[in-house]
Design an enzyme around this catalytic site. Structure first.
Site: not given
Length: 463
Positions: A111-112
């Site tokens: 998700f980063k």
């Protein structure tokens, strides 16, 4: 839109200056002076937007026009051009009440990427426009490092150094960082845990002479732009739900260690997104769960777990929430953070605890429950969760009672095959991950010492 520090000792500044400052020069965290209110009418207008156009709409409330509209549009569209899903963050229904928001379709399968692909391009844009040298410095519990390196590698005018805890990230996470051979990338493997790495980073950013001399910039969620970029997918997920589902009330279950991902949801809710519950999912390093349940914020014994990206005791973004819990009183926030620094804990009164529990629910998922959740959902739905996403699902089961819940899937399971294998599941790796195992690694192992890190940085910057 002005931005201020949670400790009140930084002059008001605009969007770009806030982005470049990262950690506030007074040691606090930067936040908007006022949170924009999004009306129901505006929410209705945003409903049909693509992910990219929704991001542009949200960012326009914060950027003060400091980035020309066409430039910002190009930055956003370029940032998500390499995602494996055209939706960027697709929403998948597992049953009538549970949805999974898949945030792992970026280049490093975590998700980063959603924030850091954009931030990498924005740093390159600012470096070019202002003719600035930019040295990005960050700490990672696993995913931030790979995503940050992917976002800026080979970009002119930018160097990046990432600290990660030696031996305490997954094998794939380590390889994603350390197999990059670019001259503008330095990986430091620190003999300690993530909190040790994070503390060194904070000390270096608090050293204003060092920070200024080497043009240090932040990529961690201490940077408000990281928080804002993550806020977008809460709005996007809500809009992807069927209208009849939204009418039942919508909660989000969020795996979090550094309080950044869930604070992004908190910001979305304060902007006006109709979120029912924000469910905080942790592992055995459960300082945040104890804060929600007991009103005590105090580190405890450190555990290495199946979900290493959440193996964190001291959550950087806690101070942002503390500011709002203190009613926007920067002096009180600063005093409490100083008390935490000297005493090692904060205790909250009954009225504050009621507010905390109104804002969040929380569940700590132990290793056995995590693995059981992975097995159960693979067997029941044919859906393979990584161990962090499994923590989110397990927490959603504790608090979802008929209403709709969106659980955040924060990483592809291939990044954590150590846990998947323990479940007796054999998975097929994506080609981009499979190729990592044959590449040479480039990293420097250092002691848990600020001075050792400084020596490596000075050599790197002089090279």
């Amino acid at each position: 839109m002005n931005f201020i520090s949670t400790r009140g000792k930084v002059r008001e500044c605009g969007f770009i200056d806030t982005f470049l400052m990262g950690l506030g020069d007074d040691g606090g965290l930067m936040i908007p002076e006022t949170i924009p209110a999004v009306s129901r009418e505006t929410l209705a207008e945003w409903e049909g937007l693509s992910y990219q156009d929704l991001m542009l709409a949200i960012f326009s409330l914060y950027t003060n026009g400091e980035i020309p509209g066409q430039d910002l549009k190009e930055l956003v569209y370029e940032s998500y051009a390499g995602f494996r899903s055209p939706e960027v963050a697709p929403l998948t229904a597992l049953n009538d009440s549970l949805y999974v928001l898949e945030l792992y379709h970026g280049p490093t399968f975590a998700f980063k990427d959603v924030a850091l692909q954009f931030m990498g391009n924005l740093y390159a844009y600012v470096a070019r426009k202002q003719n600035k040298v930019i040295n990005i410095l960050g700490a990672t519990s696993g995913d931030t490092g790979a995503a940050a390196i992917s976002g800026v590698r080979s970009k002119e005018g930018i160097q990046i150094c990432i600290l990660h805890p030696h031996g305490k990230v997954s094998r794939v996470q380590e390889l994603q960082m350390t197999t990059v051979q670019d001259d503008n990338v330095l990986n430091l493997s620190v003999k300690g845990n993530f909190d040790d790495c994070q503390q060194i980073i904070k000390e270096l950013f608090a050293d204003l002479e060092f920070k200024t001399k080497y043009h240090l910039r932040a990529i961690n969620s201490i940077n408000f732009v990281r928080i804002l970029a993550q806020t977008v997918y809460y709005f996007y997920a809500y809009f992807r739900l069927p209208e009849e589902a939204r009418a039942k009330g919508v909660s989000f279950s969020i795996p979090t260690g550094n309080f950044g991902n869930i604070f992004s949801g908190y910001l979305a809710k304060k902007m006006g997104l109709p979120i029912d519950k924000l469910i905080l999912a942790t592992n055995e390093n459960n300082i945040l769960q104890r804060f929600v349940h007991e009103g005590v914020y105090m580190p405890d014994k450190f555990y290495s777990t199946h979900s290493p990206s959440m193996d964190i005791q001291i959550a950087s973004n806690f101070e942002r929430y503390l500011y709002y819990l203190c009613g926007g009183n920067a002096n009180e926030t600063g005093q409490r953070m100083e008390r935490f620094k000297s005493e090692g804990k904060l205790v909250f009164g009954e009225a504050e605890l009621q507010q905390i529990q109104k804002d969040f629910a929380a569940h700590s998922v132990n290793g056995e429950e995590c693995l059981q959740t992975i097995q159960a959902y693979e067997g029941r739905y044919g859906y393979l969760l990584d161990p962090h996403s499994a923590c989110g699902i397990a927490a959603s089961e504790k608090f979802s009672q008929g209403e709709i819940c969106i659980s955040l899937a924060t990483a592809h399971p291939a990044k954590f095959d150590e846990a998947i294998s323990l479940c007796g599941i054999k998975q097929t790796f994506p080609q981009a991950i499979e190729q990592l195992f044959d590449k040479p690694q480039h990293q420097v192992i250092v002691e848990h010492s600020k001075q050792d890190v400084v020596e490596q940085l000075e050599q790197f910057y002089r090279a």
